[in-house]
Scaffold this motif. Sequence first.
Motif, PDB file in Angstrom:
ATOM      1  N   MET B   1       3.602  29.641   4.466  1.00  0.00           N
ATOM      2  CA  MET B   1       3.432  28.819   5.658  1.00  0.00           C
ATOM      3  C   MET B   1       3.515  27.342   5.302  1.00  0.00           C
ATOM      4  SD  MET B   1      -0.638  29.190   6.507  1.00  0.00           S
ATOM      5  CE  MET B   1      -0.302  29.191   8.246  1.00  0.00           C
ATOM      6  N   LYS B   2       3.915  26.571   6.293  1.00  0.00           N
ATOM      7  CA  LYS B   2       4.065  25.133   6.089  1.00  0.00           C
ATOM      8  C   LYS B   2       2.728  24.425   6.299  1.00  0.00           C
ATOM      9  CE  LYS B   2       8.721  24.925   5.955  1.00  0.00           C
ATOM     10  NZ  LYS B   2       9.469  24.468   4.793  1.00  0.00           N
ATOM     11  N   ALA B   3       2.479  23.391   5.539  1.00  0.00           N
ATOM     12  CA  ALA B   3       1.266  22.595   5.716  1.00  0.00           C
ATOM     13  C   ALA B   3       1.585  21.130   5.462  1.00  0.00           C
ATOM     14  CB  ALA B   3       0.188  23.074   4.761  1.00  0.00           C
ATOM     15  N   ARG B   4       0.803  20.283   6.096  1.00  0.00           N
ATOM     16  CA  ARG B   4       0.973  18.838   5.903  1.00  0.00           C
ATOM     17  C   ARG B   4      -0.363  18.227   5.527  1.00  0.00           C
ATOM     18  NH1 ARG B   4       4.337  15.625   9.506  1.00  0.00           N
ATOM     19  NH2 ARG B   4       2.425  14.496   9.827  1.00  0.00           N
ATOM     20  N   VAL B   5      -0.341  17.321   4.590  1.00  0.00           N
ATOM     21  CA  VAL B   5      -1.551  16.590   4.228  1.00  0.00           C
ATOM     22  C   VAL B   5      -1.249  15.104   4.354  1.00  0.00           C
ATOM     23  CG1 VAL B   5      -3.150  16.035   2.360  1.00  0.00           C
ATOM     24  CG2 VAL B   5      -2.355  18.386   2.650  1.00  0.00           C
ATOM     25  N   GLU B   6      -2.079  14.412   5.113  1.00  0.00           N
ATOM     26  CA  GLU B   6      -1.941  12.957   5.231  1.00  0.00           C
ATOM     27  C   GLU B   6      -3.046  12.309   4.421  1.00  0.00           C
ATOM     28  OE1 GLU B   6      -0.398  13.015   9.882  1.00  0.00           O
ATOM     29  OE2 GLU B   6      -2.034  11.686   9.261  1.00  0.00           O
ATOM     30  N   VAL B   7      -2.656  11.446   3.519  1.00  0.00           N
ATOM     31  CA  VAL B   7      -3.641  10.745   2.693  1.00  0.00           C
ATOM     32  C   VAL B   7      -3.571   9.258   3.042  1.00  0.00           C
ATOM     33  CG1 VAL B   7      -4.376  10.202   0.343  1.00  0.00           C
ATOM     34  CG2 VAL B   7      -3.361  12.437   0.851  1.00  0.00           C
ATOM     35  N   THR B   8      -4.672   8.725   3.540  1.00  0.00           N
ATOM     36  CA  THR B   8      -4.689   7.314   3.951  1.00  0.00           C
ATOM     37  C   THR B   8      -5.846   6.590   3.276  1.00  0.00           C
ATOM     38  OG1 THR B   8      -5.941   8.013   5.883  1.00  0.00           O
ATOM     39  CG2 THR B   8      -3.597   7.631   6.211  1.00  0.00           C
ATOM     40  N   LEU B   9      -5.678   5.302   3.078  1.00  0.00           N
ATOM     41  CA  LEU B   9      -6.754   4.499   2.483  1.00  0.00           C
ATOM     42  C   LEU B   9      -7.910   4.380   3.461  1.00  0.00           C
ATOM     43  CD1 LEU B   9      -4.770   1.616   0.786  1.00  0.00           C
ATOM     44  CD2 LEU B   9      -6.198   3.309  -0.358  1.00  0.00           C
ATOM     45  N   LYS B  10      -9.132   4.426   2.931  1.00  0.00           N
ATOM     46  CA  LYS B  10     -10.295   4.253   3.781  1.00  0.00           C
ATOM     47  C   LYS B  10     -10.351   2.825   4.324  1.00  0.00           C
ATOM     48  CE  LYS B  10     -13.212   7.777   1.749  1.00  0.00           C
ATOM     49  NZ  LYS B  10     -14.404   8.156   1.003  1.00  0.00           N
ATOM     50  N   THR B  11     -11.014   2.679   5.461  1.00  0.00           N
ATOM     51  CA  THR B  11     -11.182   1.354   6.055  1.00  0.00           C
ATOM     52  C   THR B  11     -11.903   0.449   5.055  1.00  0.00           C
ATOM     53  OG1 THR B  11     -11.623   2.599   8.059  1.00  0.00           O
ATOM     54  CG2 THR B  11     -11.876   0.231   8.199  1.00  0.00           C
ATOM     55  N   GLY B  12     -11.425  -0.751   4.921  1.00  0.00           N
ATOM     56  CA  GLY B  12     -12.084  -1.706   4.035  1.00  0.00           C
ATOM     57  C   GLY B  12     -11.467  -1.754   2.652  1.00  0.00           C
ATOM     58  N   VAL B  13     -10.692  -0.721   2.305  1.00  0.00           N
ATOM     59  CA  VAL B  13     -10.022  -0.740   1.001  1.00  0.00           C
ATOM     60  C   VAL B  13      -8.752  -1.577   1.131  1.00  0.00           C
ATOM     61  CG1 VAL B  13      -8.915   0.645  -0.795  1.00  0.00           C
ATOM     62  CG2 VAL B  13     -10.909   1.536   0.420  1.00  0.00           C
ATOM     63  N   LEU B  14      -8.593  -2.542   0.226  1.00  0.00           N
ATOM     64  CA  LEU B  14      -7.412  -3.403   0.275  1.00  0.00           C
ATOM     65  C   LEU B  14      -6.143  -2.592   0.082  1.00  0.00           C
ATOM     66  CD1 LEU B  14      -8.572  -6.515  -1.792  1.00  0.00           C
ATOM     67  CD2 LEU B  14      -8.229  -6.358   0.671  1.00  0.00           C
ATOM     68  N   ASP B  15      -5.073  -2.973   0.792  1.00  0.00           N
ATOM     69  CA  ASP B  15      -3.819  -2.244   0.722  1.00  0.00           C
ATOM     70  C   ASP B  15      -2.677  -3.230   0.452  1.00  0.00           C
ATOM     71  OD1 ASP B  15      -1.620  -0.693   1.021  1.00  0.00           O
ATOM     72  OD2 ASP B  15      -1.995  -0.121   3.091  1.00  0.00           O
ATOM     73  N   PRO B  16      -2.470  -3.591  -0.820  1.00  0.00           N
ATOM     74  CA  PRO B  16      -1.430  -4.585  -1.150  1.00  0.00           C
ATOM     75  C   PRO B  16      -0.034  -4.123  -0.740  1.00  0.00           C
ATOM     76  CG  PRO B  16      -2.391  -3.617  -3.151  1.00  0.00           C
ATOM     77  CD  PRO B  16      -3.204  -3.123  -2.002  1.00  0.00           C
ATOM     78  N   GLN B  17       0.210  -2.813  -0.797  1.00  0.00           N
ATOM     79  CA  GLN B  17       1.519  -2.289  -0.412  1.00  0.00           C
ATOM     80  C   GLN B  17       1.769  -2.525   1.082  1.00  0.00           C
ATOM     81  OE1 GLN B  17       1.763   1.757  -1.749  1.00  0.00           O
ATOM     82  NE2 GLN B  17       4.008   1.784  -1.750  1.00  0.00           N
ATOM     83  N   GLY B  18       0.733  -2.269   1.886  1.00  0.00           N
ATOM     84  CA  GLY B  18       0.830  -2.526   3.316  1.00  0.00           C
ATOM     85  C   GLY B  18       1.040  -3.999   3.608  1.00  0.00           C
ATOM     86  N   LYS B  19       0.306  -4.848   2.879  1.00  0.00           N
ATOM     87  CA  LYS B  19       0.455  -6.304   3.059  1.00  0.00           C
ATOM     88  C   LYS B  19       1.874  -6.750   2.731  1.00  0.00           C
ATOM     89  CE  LYS B  19      -3.388  -8.361   4.378  1.00  0.00           C
ATOM     90  NZ  LYS B  19      -3.305  -8.491   5.837  1.00  0.00           N
ATOM     91  N   ALA B  20       2.429  -6.163   1.661  1.00  0.00           N
ATOM     92  CA  ALA B  20       3.794  -6.519   1.257  1.00  0.00           C
ATOM     93  C   ALA B  20       4.782  -6.155   2.360  1.00  0.00           C
ATOM     94  CB  ALA B  20       4.156  -5.816  -0.044  1.00  0.00           C
ATOM     95  N   ILE B  21       4.592  -4.983   2.965  1.00  0.00           N
ATOM     96  CA  ILE B  21       5.471  -4.560   4.064  1.00  0.00           C
ATOM     97  C   ILE B  21       5.329  -5.524   5.233  1.00  0.00           C
ATOM     98  CG2 ILE B  21       5.904  -2.743   5.765  1.00  0.00           C
ATOM     99  CD1 ILE B  21       4.976  -0.718   3.650  1.00  0.00           C
ATOM    100  N   GLN B  22       4.066  -5.882   5.549  1.00  0.00           N
ATOM    101  CA  GLN B  22       3.803  -6.794   6.668  1.00  0.00           C
ATOM    102  C   GLN B  22       4.525  -8.130   6.456  1.00  0.00           C
ATOM    103  OE1 GLN B  22      -0.381  -7.259   7.411  1.00  0.00           O
ATOM    104  NE2 GLN B  22      -0.080  -8.754   9.053  1.00  0.00           N
ATOM    105  N   HIS B  23       4.422  -8.669   5.236  1.00  0.00           N
ATOM    106  CA  HIS B  23       5.079  -9.944   4.952  1.00  0.00           C
ATOM    107  C   HIS B  23       6.593  -9.818   5.005  1.00  0.00           C
ATOM    108  CE1 HIS B  23       1.178 -11.335   2.851  1.00  0.00           C
ATOM    109  NE2 HIS B  23       1.275 -11.903   4.037  1.00  0.00           N
TER     110      HIS B  23
END
Lengths: 79, 79
Positions: B1-23
Amino acid sequence: MKARVEVTLKTGVLDPQGKAIQHALGALGFDGVDGVRQGKLIELDLAETDPEKATAALRDMCEKLLANTVIENYKIEVG
Amino acid sequence: MKARVEVTLKTGVLDPQGKAIQHALGALGFDGVDGVRQGKLIELDLAETDPEKATAALRDMCEKLLANTVIENYKIEVG
């Protein structure tokens, strides 16, 4: 408004990262993992409030930056 | 069977990769992007056919390998 973009590798494109996860799961004793593919999940906070305009902008962002459309598919969810 | 797992940073944890995308989006002329967070999307193909057993195994996989539960949340979808 909140938006989510899922970027996944196209079928047929090799996914060494997914393979590495699959092997690591096997080494940890998890049997029956027949395949693993890893993609990206990008969550955006947009000033735009119109869903149609936001979707159009996101499509543009995917084509220009977020996805490599040669090897990746993207899926946009808004709201 | 197929399954999906989403892994996301917790609130408050800095996300430099996200910031780079934003810039990068800002540099490309996309205005009104107030925040970007990047997570991981893992798609698995499991031999297990019972959704409950699969979910239990996936939770175990997340705790042991797929997510760093100190800084990341995970969400499991089965079927």
